[in-house]
Design a protein around this motif. Structure first.
Motif, PDB file in Angstrom:
ATOM      1  N   ARG A  52       0.796  -1.187   0.103  1.00 46.17           N
ATOM      2  CA  ARG A  52       0.123  -0.072   0.031  1.00 46.17           C
ATOM      3  C   ARG A  52       0.813   1.167   0.107  1.00 46.17           C
ATOM      4  O   ARG A  52       1.855   1.225   0.619  1.00 46.17           O
ATOM      5  N   LEU A  80      -6.685   3.626  14.270  1.00 48.42           N
ATOM      6  CA  LEU A  80      -5.719   3.186  12.977  1.00 48.42           C
ATOM      7  C   LEU A  80      -4.057   3.299  13.321  1.00 48.42           C
ATOM      8  O   LEU A  80      -3.215   3.951  12.682  1.00 48.42           O
ATOM      9  N   ARG A  92      -4.191  12.791   8.852  1.00 53.67           N
ATOM     10  CA  ARG A  92      -5.489  12.213   8.635  1.00 53.67           C
ATOM     11  C   ARG A  92      -6.301  13.104   9.294  1.00 53.67           C
ATOM     12  O   ARG A  92      -7.393  13.134   8.774  1.00 53.67           O
ATOM     13  N   SER A 141      -4.482  12.352   1.542  1.00 54.28           N
ATOM     14  CA  SER A 141      -3.735  11.925   2.548  1.00 54.28           C
ATOM     15  C   SER A 141      -3.895  10.388   2.811  1.00 54.28           C
ATOM     16  O   SER A 141      -5.107   9.970   2.575  1.00 54.28           O
ATOM     17  N   CYS A 142      -2.874   9.774   2.909  1.00 55.93           N
ATOM     18  CA  CYS A 142      -2.630   8.301   3.145  1.00 55.93           C
ATOM     19  C   CYS A 142      -3.633   7.923   4.343  1.00 55.93           C
ATOM     20  O   CYS A 142      -4.067   6.818   4.417  1.00 55.93           O
ATOM     21  N   GLY A 143      -3.632   8.606   5.346  1.00 52.97           N
ATOM     22  CA  GLY A 143      -4.457   8.079   6.442  1.00 52.97           C
ATOM     23  C   GLY A 143      -3.692   7.615   7.504  1.00 52.97           C
ATOM     24  O   GLY A 143      -3.978   7.075   8.598  1.00 52.97           O
ATOM     25  N   LEU A 187      -5.273  -2.245   5.402  1.00 54.57           N
ATOM     26  CA  LEU A 187      -6.073  -0.883   5.317  1.00 54.57           C
ATOM     27  C   LEU A 187      -7.015  -0.588   4.123  1.00 54.57           C
ATOM     28  O   LEU A 187      -6.348  -0.978   3.076  1.00 54.57           O
ATOM     29  N   LYS A 188      -7.886  -0.041   4.278  1.00 55.37           N
ATOM     30  CA  LYS A 188      -8.863   0.266   3.094  1.00 55.37           C
ATOM     31  C   LYS A 188      -9.228   1.577   3.058  1.00 55.37           C
ATOM     32  O   LYS A 188      -9.163   2.349   4.081  1.00 55.37           O
ATOM     33  N   ASP A 189      -9.110   2.085   1.844  1.00 54.04           N
ATOM     34  CA  ASP A 189      -9.320   3.586   1.421  1.00 54.04           C
ATOM     35  C   ASP A 189      -8.260   4.362   2.243  1.00 54.04           C
ATOM     36  O   ASP A 189      -7.304   3.835   2.531  1.00 54.04           O
ATOM     37  N   ARG A 190      -8.431   5.951   1.899  1.00 53.09           N
ATOM     38  CA  ARG A 190      -7.371   6.326   2.361  1.00 53.09           C
ATOM     39  C   ARG A 190      -7.924   7.744   3.127  1.00 53.09           C
ATOM     40  O   ARG A 190      -9.083   7.864   3.151  1.00 53.09           O
ATOM     41  N   GLY A 191      -6.893   8.549   3.928  1.00 52.69           N
ATOM     42  CA  GLY A 191      -7.197   9.714   4.723  1.00 52.69           C
ATOM     43  C   GLY A 191      -8.140   9.643   5.814  1.00 52.69           C
ATOM     44  O   GLY A 191      -8.001   8.546   6.338  1.00 52.69           O
ATOM     45  N   PHE A 192      -9.002  10.345   5.887  1.00 55.72           N
ATOM     46  CA  PHE A 192      -9.929  10.419   6.884  1.00 55.72           C
ATOM     47  C   PHE A 192     -10.902   8.912   6.872  1.00 55.72           C
ATOM     48  O   PHE A 192     -11.425   8.310   7.801  1.00 55.72           O
ATOM     49  N   VAL A 210      -6.876  16.591   1.843  1.00 58.42           N
ATOM     50  CA  VAL A 210      -7.658  15.735   2.831  1.00 58.42           C
ATOM     51  C   VAL A 210      -8.139  14.315   1.975  1.00 58.42           C
ATOM     52  O   VAL A 210      -7.933  13.201   2.526  1.00 58.42           O
ATOM     53  N   ASP A 211      -8.142  14.594   0.657  1.00 52.39           N
ATOM     54  CA  ASP A 211      -8.712  13.559  -0.134  1.00 52.39           C
ATOM     55  C   ASP A 211      -7.605  12.822  -0.237  1.00 52.39           C
ATOM     56  O   ASP A 211      -7.652  11.375  -0.566  1.00 52.39           O
ATOM     57  N   THR A 220      -9.803   5.983   5.969  1.00 52.46           N
ATOM     58  CA  THR A 220      -9.118   4.906   5.939  1.00 52.46           C
ATOM     59  C   THR A 220      -9.609   4.011   7.226  1.00 52.46           C
ATOM     60  O   THR A 220     -10.142   4.446   8.313  1.00 52.46           O
TER      61      THR A 220
END
Lengths: 626, 348
Positions: free
Chosen positions: A328, B148, A492, A484-486, B167-172, A481-482, B174
């Motif tokens: 990832r 997370l 995040r 950001s990898c989180g 982990l799935k999706d990203r940013g907020f 925000v869109d 996730t």
């Protein structure tokens, strides 16, 4: 296997067919007689999507039909002036035609090529001054430009390795392999002080030296082609217009640091660049300029492509390596330097496309030549993607140290429609907004960071008085925000909260505490995020808060958007210009407008949903928003 | 050795270790939610940030190695402010339900919020709102409580080697998830519960038969009886009842367990569990003492051996025995009974 001698032979042979278009490089010769003529069609990203392939075919057909000889037609890399595309240049005279449609081709062939008569209606608007027709290099947009990274873009056919070789392509590789030892290459690169063009500006030579000195059984060279800033297309244009320049730069790096394997990490959203790179790699392998025993010197180096799956964060070095390794795309902590332990734990050099494109000229012309261009601290040139509210949107390459004013006004032609210039945003979502008072700042790494922005990869977005600075900050934050990898908390959670605050402010629901909140959040996100994406995410907010605080305050305290851009804070009014035609009332979807025929109408602002339908319908421009 | 200064005091520490390791050894407490010394440094929670002289930004102590001459502040005003802000951000996107949360009392987020004086999440805005995954028979996943830290994902891949979650999706958006977000039951999960063991908050919780609070149980260290590996674990005992199991961070398992050791403790309190030997008398099993049972075994062995010879016996031992027990068992068959007819279930 090719030898250096054969390389020179290809150059000589190919140059013969390129004569007239080479006048583009040798401006003195423009207008002089040549043995052939060239119709050069821009194949840059913008023009290419406007059917230039069909335009080229039509040229070829029509030229054959007319029985014209010695006229060559080719599509080349980006000319830069995307605003007026599709663009065409005809050599040896350097005539510059713009906004060409397929219907225009016949006329150009019949008049220009058959009768030597310039088709004035198709000339670029800036190629005519006081009845004088200017050749392309005298057009304002090009006058102050100087091209190193884009040296071949707009001249050579990107599908022809021979044309690349003709303009000294792969000669720098031949030079390092036959005349220089690895240490000498490192020394030249260090002396040139070429700084990374991906944004951070780390000295390339020093980076290479770190990997060169570190012993390992395997080393890697990575080209970061994951260009993702909104509106930026510098790397794309280089890859599409001159792919071999990047391959050659990587091979030279491979030789210098002792690597035999390169990867180009390119976003899959650049299918044209991917296709042209594949072609270029295939050609270079066939010619023995990549692969085993290059030019008979025993040096092995090959390049493979790795396609990104659409994450902006993969432009960050460690996330990029994670992605190549099949995981990832998330940044990892740099416990060790990448030049010591990078891809698969091996010494790795990651440079940006534009950085690699600068390498071959430095090797051929020397570090002193390179340092003579640009500034002491930031030698050379920089490519910018000029966009936003500027007349000449497009791709420009200027010496470092050129001022923002020169780029925006002299080259870019200033703002559109007489609107007042407000700010320029450099460096994309990691950069900041620079107000008018700093327009005379020279563009180099140090100067831009001093005023709260960054060089970045080269995005430059011009904003005028109709742009709301809070909304601009919100736009960039929305992007971050869109993207950001989180992984880390400040990026995040923090950028999301920052965006929510900005959204509240633009909707008229901001409080004075929100402004303090933005500042404290910005500090934490900047100082404690894991990677560059988070560490710079707050820059658009910090810089607009610093230079345009009064706009934030107007939103918060007066519930007013001074730029007249934030929809929620606007109200529509009908002025005395109203002629009572009733059109607005008939077009209003919520019946918020009342008034008798031939009398001034009134908008009930309580009912109004601010859709703007009345404004569009009004034949006399009597409706305003404020 | 490296000479470093932490909070104004000089220390000599081993070269090549991280600041966090150094501080742990020196008894300087640094908060962290995502660090686990068995895993690769992750540096995601950012709580372990420290100030290093000469560096503009804060550095995570879990991923920064000590260097000779380094001057470190672990609790400067700037560091504390950053930690508070990070905890505030985490808590703002976390259910404020410590009163009823099963993890209360052993939740790291709760501990640190207490330590740093975070009473509530002050950011008002979107909050996670996902359905719970209760498809696994042994544990529950509540994504809304997840912070997370990535420990579960990393333990599953780096230590357990199962790679059931990611982990799935990203940013907020996730989220810790299984392939195609289809739930734990359909995933490769082997229910080892090692993710549950490392979760610092109440996101991954064992399904409990008995309700208990962390402070109500005694932890009794023991050896797992399911196989010969000898994993060390703690039985959680409330009153006189075993209500749960936690892995011990000691050899040989170093904090890991398998599904049996971790969740297979309910037999202890089961009514069908045999607590004495049974001897069949008149076609019916009756409870007996160990002496009676041994006497019966000895007399039967002697009787059969005398009548049919030693090869009339065959012994099969269990994987639930330790190596030592298995050794003794074959010894008994070879030396005592005098036959080589002895085998073990793990060979089948």
């Amino acid at each position: 296997m090719m030898t250096v001698e054969e390389l020179r032979k290809i150059k000589e042979e190919t140059l013969k067919h390129m004569e007239s278009k080479l006048y583009k490089l040798d401006k003195e010769k423009i207008g002089q007689k040549a043995t052939n003529r060239h119709v050069l069609i821009c194949g840059g990203p913008g023009c290419y999507s406007s059917n230039v392939e069909e335009i080229k075919e039509r040229f070829v057909e029509k030229i054959a039909e007319k029985g014209l000889e010695n006229v060559e037609v080719s599509i080349s890399g980006c000319f830069g002036l995307c605003e007026s595309g599709p663009n065409i240049e005809i050599y040896p005279d350097g005539t510059f035609y713009s906004r060409i449609k397929i219907e225009d081709v016949d006329e150009i062939v019949e008049k220009h090529l058959c009768q030597n008569e310039i088709v004035e209606r198709l000339l670029n608007e800036d190629a005519k001054k006081e009845d004088k027709i200017l050749p392309v290099h005298q057009v304002d947009f090009y006058k102050k430009q100087e091209k190193i990274a884009l040296r071949n873009c707009g001249i050579i056919d990107y599908n022809s390795i021979e044309e690349y070789i003709a303009l000294d392509g792969y000669h720098a590789l031949a030079k390092v392999l036959t005349e220089m030892d690895r240490g000498e290459v490192i020394e030249v690169m260090k002396k040139s002080n070429l700084r990374g063009r991906g944004g951070a500006g780390f000295p390339t030579g020093r980076k290479w030296e770190t990997a060169y000195k570190y012993e390992a059984d395997k080393k890697y060279v990575i080209c970061n082609a994951d260009e993702g800033d909104p509106g930026a297309f510098m790397d794309r244009s280089i890859l599409e217009g001159d792919p071999h320049s990047v391959l050659e730069g990587m091979a030279i790096c491979g030789y210098a640091v002792g690597s035999d394997q390169g990867y180009i990490y390119i976003r899959a959203e650049y299918p044209v660049a991917v296709k042209r790179l594949r072609t270029a790699i295939k050609q270079a392998r066939e010619k023995g300029l990549l692969g085993k025993n290059i030019l008979g010197t025993g040096f092995n180096f090959d390049i493979e492509l790795r396609l990104g799956a659409g994450a902006f964060v993969c432009g960050e070095g460690t996330a990029l390596m994670e992605s190549i390794e099949g995981r990832r795309g998330m940044p990892r902590p740099k416990v060790e330097r990448t030049a010591h332990k990078g891809l698969w734990g091996k010494p790795t050099i990651i440079n940006n496309v534009e950085t690699f494109a600068n390498v071959a000229p430095i090797i051929l012309k020397g570090a002193d030549w390179f340092r003579s261009i640009g500034t002491e601290d930031s030698p050379g040139t920089k490519v910018f993607a000029l966009g936003g509210k500027v007349k000449n949107t497009g791709l420009v390459e200027v010496p470092m140290g050129t001022t923002l004013r020169e780029i925006i006004f002299d080259i870019g032609g200033g703002t559109v429609g007489g609107k007042k210039f407000k700010a320029v945003q450099t460096g994309g979502p990691s950069g900041g907004c620079i107000p008018e008072e700093f327009l005379d700042t020279p563009v180099d790494f140090a100067s831009l960071s001093k005023i709260g922005s960054i060089m970045g990869s080269g995005g430059m977005i011009v904003l005028d008085e109709s742009d709301c600075m809070v909304d601009i900050a919100r736009f960039f934050l929305d992007f971050t925000v869109d993207e950001s990898c989180g992984k880390c908390v400040p990026c995040r959670e923090g950028t999301k909260r920052m965006l929510e605050i900005l959204e509240r402010i633009t909707e008229g629901e901001g409080t004075p505490e929100d402004l303090d909140r933005l500042e404290s959040l910005a500090e934490i996100i900047t100082s404690s995020s894991l990677c560059g994406l988070g560490q710079t995410a707050a820059n658009p907010v910090v810089s607009t808060l610093k230079y345009f605080r009064e706009e934030y305050e107007a939103h918060v305290y007066e519930k007013r958007c001074p730029a007249g851009s934030c929809q929620a804070l606007l109200q529509y009014f009908i002025t005395d210009k109203c002629i009572g035609c009733t059109k607005c009332a008939r077009n209003c979807p919520v019946s918020a407008i009342s008034g008798k025929v031939k009398e001034k109408h009134v908008i009930d602002t309580e009912t109004c949903i601010k859709c703007g339908a009345c404004m569009e319908a009004c034949p006399v421009g009597a409706i305003i928003k404020k | 050795m490296a000479n470093i200064i932490i909070n104004g005091k000089g220390y000599q520490v081993e070269d090549g270790i991280t600041i966090l390791e150094a501080c742990n050894r020196l008894g300087i407490d640094i908060p962290t939610l995502c660090h686990d010394e068995r895993l690769e440094p992750y540096a995601a929670c950012r709580l372990c940030v420290v100030e290093i002289k000469g560096k503009g930004k804060l550095e995570t102590s879990c991923s920064t190695k000590v260097r000779d001459g380094m001057e470190i502040e672990t609790h400067s005003e700037r560091v504390i402010r950053a930690r508070k802000e990070i905890l505030d951000l985490l808590f703002s996107n976390h259910p404020n339900d410590c009163l009823t949360c099963e993890k209360s009392g052993e939740c790291k987020l709760q501990d640190y919020c207490y330590e740093y004086g975070i009473v509530e999440g002050t950011y008002i805005g979107e909050k996670k709102n996902y359905p719970l995954d209760e498809s696994n028979p042994f544990y529950t996943f509540d994504p809304n409580k997840c912070i997370l830290c990535g420990k579960c994902v990393r333990v599953c891949s780096e230590l357990q080697g199962t790679n059931a979650i990611g982990l799935k999706d990203r940013g907020f958006d996730t989220k810790v998830s299984t392939p195609f977000d289809m739930g734990l039951a359909t995933s490769k999960c082997v229910s080892c519960g090692n993710c549950v063991a490392v979760c610092p908050v109440g996101a991954l919780m064992p399904k409990k038969r008995e309700r208990y609070r962390a402070w109500e149980v005694r932890r009794v260290k023991t050896t797992c009886s399911y196989c010969g590996v000898g994993c060390q674990m703690y039985l959680l005992v409330k009153g006189d009842k075993v209500v749960g199991v936690e892995p011990a961070k000691s050899r040989p398992n170093n904090g890991l367990l398998c599904v049996k050791g971790r969740f297979g403790y309910n037999f202890i309190n089961h009514p069908d569990r045999l607590k004495t030997p049974l001897i069949k008398r008149n076609g019916k099993f009756e409870e007996a003492t160990w002496e009676e049972a041994y006497d019966l075994i000895v007399s039967k062995i002697n009787e059969i051996k005398g009548k049919y010879g030693p090869d009339a016996f065959a012994g099969l031992t269990s994987a639930r025995c330790t190596n030592e027990e298995n050794y003794l068992f074959q010894k008994m068959f070879r030396a005592l009974i005098g036959t080589n007819n002895v085998d073990h279930c793990a060979r089948l």
